[in-house]
Design an enzyme around this catalytic site. Structure first.
Site, PDB file in Angstrom:
ATOM      1  N   GLU A 137       0.793  -1.234   0.000  1.00  0.00           N
ATOM      2  CA  GLU A 137       0.000   0.000   0.000  1.00  0.00           C
ATOM      3  C   GLU A 137       0.823   1.281   0.000  1.00  0.00           C
ATOM      4  O   GLU A 137       0.519   2.212   0.738  1.00  0.00           O
ATOM      5  CB  GLU A 137      -0.893   0.032   1.250  1.00  0.00           C
ATOM      6  CG  GLU A 137      -1.895  -1.084   1.310  1.00  0.00           C
ATOM      7  CD  GLU A 137      -2.688  -1.085   2.604  1.00  0.00           C
ATOM      8  OE1 GLU A 137      -2.094  -0.847   3.670  1.00  0.00           O
ATOM      9  OE2 GLU A 137      -3.896  -1.343   2.544  1.00  0.00           O
TER      10      GLU A 137
HETATM   11  C1  NGO Z   1      -3.890  -4.441   5.021  1.00  0.00           C
HETATM   12  C2  NGO Z   1      -2.880  -3.358   5.287  1.00  0.00           C
HETATM   13  C3  NGO Z   1      -2.601  -3.176   6.776  1.00  0.00           C
HETATM   14  C4  NGO Z   1      -3.894  -3.128   7.565  1.00  0.00           C
HETATM   15  C5  NGO Z   1      -4.679  -4.390   7.297  1.00  0.00           C
HETATM   16  C6  NGO Z   1      -5.993  -4.390   8.048  1.00  0.00           C
HETATM   17  C7  NGO Z   1      -1.847  -5.173   4.467  1.00  0.00           C
HETATM   18  C8  NGO Z   1      -0.817  -6.086   3.960  1.00  0.00           C
HETATM   19  N1  NGO Z   1      -1.727  -3.863   4.593  1.00  0.00           N
HETATM   20  O1  NGO Z   1      -3.050  -5.594   4.901  1.00  0.00           O
HETATM   21  O2  NGO Z   1      -1.861  -2.007   6.961  1.00  0.00           O
HETATM   22  O3  NGO Z   1      -3.610  -3.043   8.932  1.00  0.00           O
HETATM   23  O4  NGO Z   1      -4.950  -4.559   5.926  1.00  0.00           O
HETATM   24  O5  NGO Z   1      -6.777  -5.524   7.834  1.00  0.00           O
END
Ligand code: NGO
Length: 517
Positions: A332
């Site tokens: 992300e």
């Molecule tokens: C995503 C995000 C995290 C969040 C999570 C919450 C990933 C790999 N990046 O998973 O930062 O905490 O969802 O469910």
């Protein structure tokens, strides 16, 4: 008349004594509810009794086996009230004892084991790691109250027969996000202890994120003193000193669990960007952040100091991490342009390799050029997992829709999120790692990991509630081959675990999908 009564009484008494001395209550090993389900169980319908005189013998003078013996005695002694001794031996021990025996069967991997139980002797054989996994099976063959910390009434009978077992996947993990909320060393140890029972062998610690930096880096001290000072909600945060981290590593090693540290980058880095102004492209330190948005932060990918910083962090971390992997995050990074993200990840991979470790990263890292032995952790995009496979990488299976333990069970769950799905207990069980992404088949898969993100979770009891019982589902998906898995049969075994959860004081979700006993 008196004589007849006396005679009859004596016969009855005699037979009671005789019966109790020579015969055992028959017990059926096939009826035991073991999770994850073993490969093969053969029952011989009698019982072995753990008694006051039972000792745990281990073969030769193997220190590893001695430690396993002590671990087992520490489980048995408080609840039985016995003082079970752990002793080295060169030959098979006498009646009534437990024997940890080294063996290398050709068709067994390092975690494979055999438990052979006769009325006289209980033998667990395998390599040390396999014997440790076998010990977890043995715990489940005893009444649940064996897990109690206070003295309980016996008898401590174990059904006789033979269990032969080995895992389907070699990596069976859990991840704990200690960045959004900090968890103490004791809380992490508790989680490690619970993971070990269900034969998980890896704990991935998400050590940094926007809301906090949780591992001491001696060359960049503000990361923890400032960047670790808070957490989601604005409470005071915390961090592990390197000594505490080493303590966790060694505690986990004692349970044959490998710790994998993650430093998330280039996004999810606000805590670092707040601690050191020079890591920002504009040279200005960010404010500490205590909310739960994602994707707004990035390290400055074209400043040389960024790579010096990463080199220092990876070097210090590699020095205290005996496990093979350093997890570099990579998820992300919404504010890092792709043309910057790709060379950044390429360069960071080289740093990890330079410090003698293998690369693990969230599935977005497959957009870059992966180094040899890199592993792509599939959490969101099947196409990224496929890109990884095309580059020869292995995939770690952690799809949010199946394995995220922070996803709520249903709309009434008090904690957790539901952006990916509601995951009921049967949903966490009814899937197969090799059937999620076309082109990602068993040979491409390293294993399965269940992440626990902690935006909404403030202490280990809340973590337990989200993990239990779903972590058992994921554990069986990773350990037991698909043809041997069936929800209707599993849910019966799972239902019987509740006495064990209670004895272990585990806070669990009592799903109505499970027939709890
Ligand atoms: C995503 C995000 C995290 C969040 C999570 C919450 C990933 C790999 N990046 O998973 O930062 O905490 O969802 O469910």
């Amino acid at each position: 008349m008196k004589k007849i009564i006396f005679k009859t009484l004596s016969v009855v008494l005699f037979s009671i004594v005789l019966f109790s001395c020579t015969s055992r209550t028959p017990k059926d090993l096939l009826k035991e509810s073991i999770i994850p389900k073993p490969v093969s169980v053969v029952a011989t319908n009698s019982s072995f009794v753990l008694s006051e005189t039972t000792a745990i013998y281990y073969q030769s003078s193997s220190e590893e086996l001695k430690d396993i013996g002590n671990y087992l005695a520490e489980i048995f002694n408080p609840s039985t009230g016995y003082n079970i001794q752990v002793q080295s031996t060169d030959q098979s021990p006498g009646k009534g004892n437990i024997y940890l025996e080294l063996s290398e069967q050709a068709d067994m991997n390092d975690e494979g084991y055999t438990i052979n139980i006769t009325e006289d002797l209980l033998t667990i054989s395998g390599k040390p790691e396999g014997i440790f996994r076998g010990v977890q099976t043995l715990r489940q063959l005893l009444p649940a109250k064996i897990e109690d910390k206070s003295i309980q009434e016996g008898p401590w009978e174990i059904a006789t027969g033979t269990i032969t077992d080995k895992p389907s996947y070699g990596y069976r993990g859990a991840m704990l996000d200690v960045a959004r909320h900090f968890f103490t060393v004791d809380e992490v140890k508790r989680y490690i202890d619970l993971l070990a029972i269900y034969k998980l062998n890896t704990l991935h610690l998400h050590l940094s994120d926007d809301q906090g930096w949780r591992i001491e880096i001696k060359s960049w001290p503000n990361l923890t003193t400032y960047g670790g000072s808070t957490e989601v909600g604005g409470e005071s945060g915390g961090f592990y000193t390197q000594d505490q981290y080493k303590e966790l590593v060694s505690y986990a090693q004692g349970r044959f669990i490998t710790i994998i540290p993650e430093i998330d980058m280039p996004g999810h880095t606000n805590a670092a960007l707040a601690s050191y102004a020079e890591l920002n492209c504009d040279g200005k330190a960010r404010e500490l952040y205590t909310e739960t948005e994602v994707g707004f932060s990035t390290l400055c990918t074209d400043k040389e100091i960024t790579y010096q910083f990463i080199d220092d962090v990876v070097r210090e971390l590699a020095e205290i991490t005996p496990g093979p992997y350093i997890h570099i995050g990579g998820d992300e990074s919404h504010v890092t342009p792709l043309e910057d993200y790709i060379p950044f990840v390429n360069r960071v991979q080289e740093i990890v390799v330079k410090h003698g470790k293998k690369v693990l990263g969230w599935d977005e890292i497959a957009l870059s050029t992966l180094v040899q032995d890199a592993v792509v952790q599939y959490w969101a995009k099947a196409e990224n997992a496929q890109k990884g496979v095309e580059q020869g990488a292995k995939v770690l299976i952690s799809p949010a829709i199946k394995t995220y333990l922070d996803m709520q069970y249903d709309s009434t769950t008090k904690w957790g999120l539901h952006w990916a799905a509601y995951i009921e207990v049967d949903d966490a069980y009814n899937w197969d790692p090799a059937e999620l992404a076309p082109g990602v088949v068993k040979e491409n898969i390293l294993g399965v990991e269940s992440p626990m993100w902690s935006e909404t979770l403030t202490n280990i009891k809340e973590v337990e509630y989200m993990a239990f019982p779903r972590i058992l589902c994921n554990a069986e998906v990773a350990w037991t081959e698909k043809p041997d898995r069936n929800w209707d049969e599993f849910k019966i075994r799972l239902g019987k675990q509740c006495a064990r959860f209670d004895a272990l004081n585990i806070n669990y979700f009592p799903s109505t999908k499970v027939p709890w006993h």
